[in-house]
Motif scaffolding. Structure first.
Motif, short mmCIF file in Angstrom:
data_model
loop_
_atom_site.label_atom_id
_atom_site.label_comp_id
_atom_site.label_asym_id
_atom_site.label_seq_id
_atom_site.Cartn_x
_atom_site.Cartn_y
_atom_site.Cartn_z
N GLU A 1 -87.30 25.65 19.92
CA GLU A 1 -87.85 26.77 20.89
C GLU A 1 -89.09 27.66 20.31
O GLU A 1 -89.89 27.88 20.93
CB GLU A 1 -87.06 27.53 21.75
CG GLU A 1 -87.28 28.61 22.59
CD GLU A 1 -86.24 29.37 23.28
OE1 GLU A 1 -86.59 30.13 24.03
OE2 GLU A 1 -85.24 29.40 22.77
N ARG A 2 -88.86 28.05 19.31
CA ARG A 2 -89.60 28.81 18.50
C ARG A 2 -90.80 28.17 18.10
O ARG A 2 -91.85 28.82 17.98
CB ARG A 2 -88.95 29.43 16.96
CG ARG A 2 -87.95 30.57 17.27
CD ARG A 2 -87.50 30.89 15.96
NE ARG A 2 -86.29 31.92 16.40
CZ ARG A 2 -85.23 31.88 15.41
NH1 ARG A 2 -85.07 31.13 14.31
NH2 ARG A 2 -83.87 32.82 15.76
N LEU B 1 -90.91 23.65 26.96
CA LEU B 1 -90.03 24.91 26.64
C LEU B 1 -89.08 24.98 27.67
O LEU B 1 -87.76 25.58 27.21
CB LEU B 1 -91.07 26.07 26.47
CG LEU B 1 -90.62 27.45 26.40
CD1 LEU B 1 -90.00 27.55 24.89
CD2 LEU B 1 -91.50 28.66 26.24
N CYS C 1 -86.08 22.52 26.63
CA CYS C 1 -85.32 23.21 25.67
C CYS C 1 -84.49 24.21 26.00
O CYS C 1 -83.21 24.21 25.41
CB CYS C 1 -86.46 23.68 24.49
SG CYS C 1 -85.60 24.24 23.05
N ARG C 2 -84.76 25.28 26.75
CA ARG C 2 -84.27 26.38 27.15
C ARG C 2 -83.01 25.60 28.14
O ARG C 2 -81.89 26.44 28.29
CB ARG C 2 -84.90 27.53 27.97
CG ARG C 2 -85.76 28.05 27.00
CD ARG C 2 -86.82 29.11 27.66
NE ARG C 2 -87.36 30.07 26.67
CZ ARG C 2 -88.51 30.73 27.02
NH1 ARG C 2 -88.90 30.66 28.18
NH2 ARG C 2 -89.08 31.42 26.20
N GLN D 1 -80.28 24.49 25.82
CA GLN D 1 -79.57 25.42 25.29
C GLN D 1 -78.40 25.91 26.23
O GLN D 1 -77.54 26.46 26.00
CB GLN D 1 -80.59 26.44 24.67
CG GLN D 1 -81.27 26.28 23.50
CD GLN D 1 -82.14 27.54 23.35
OE1 GLN D 1 -81.84 28.53 23.74
NE2 GLN D 1 -83.31 27.13 22.73
#
Length: 76
Positions: free
Chosen positions: A18-19, A45, A48-49, A52
């Motif tokens: 994510e970073r 993004l 990815c979130r 998570q």
């Protein structure tokens, strides 16, 4: 991305990813990249979130099964 074994390592890898995506997205915005490129990076993004969140929910549900009744209500 390499093969990660434990859920904690997988979550850390997703946070790092994510970073990386955020850094690239910031560079793309500053470079005035096309809207399609920005949208593709935003999609990555979001994915990815989402992964998570799913992993955190899975970890929470596994922890709750060991402790009995926490956040989940079983009807039936």
């Amino acid at each position: 991305m390499t093969k990660v074994e434990t859920p904690e390592q997988r979550l850390n890898a997703l946070i790092e990813r994510e970073r990386e995506i955020l850094k690239k997205l910031n560079v793309a915005n500053r470079a005035m990249a096309s809207e399609s490129v920005i949208m593709q990076m935003q999609f990555l993004l979001d994915e990815c979130r989402l992964q998570q969140d799913e992993l955190r929910l899975l970890q929470k549900s596994n922890g709750a099964s060991n402790q009995g009744f926490d956040d989940f209500l079983s009807i039936g």
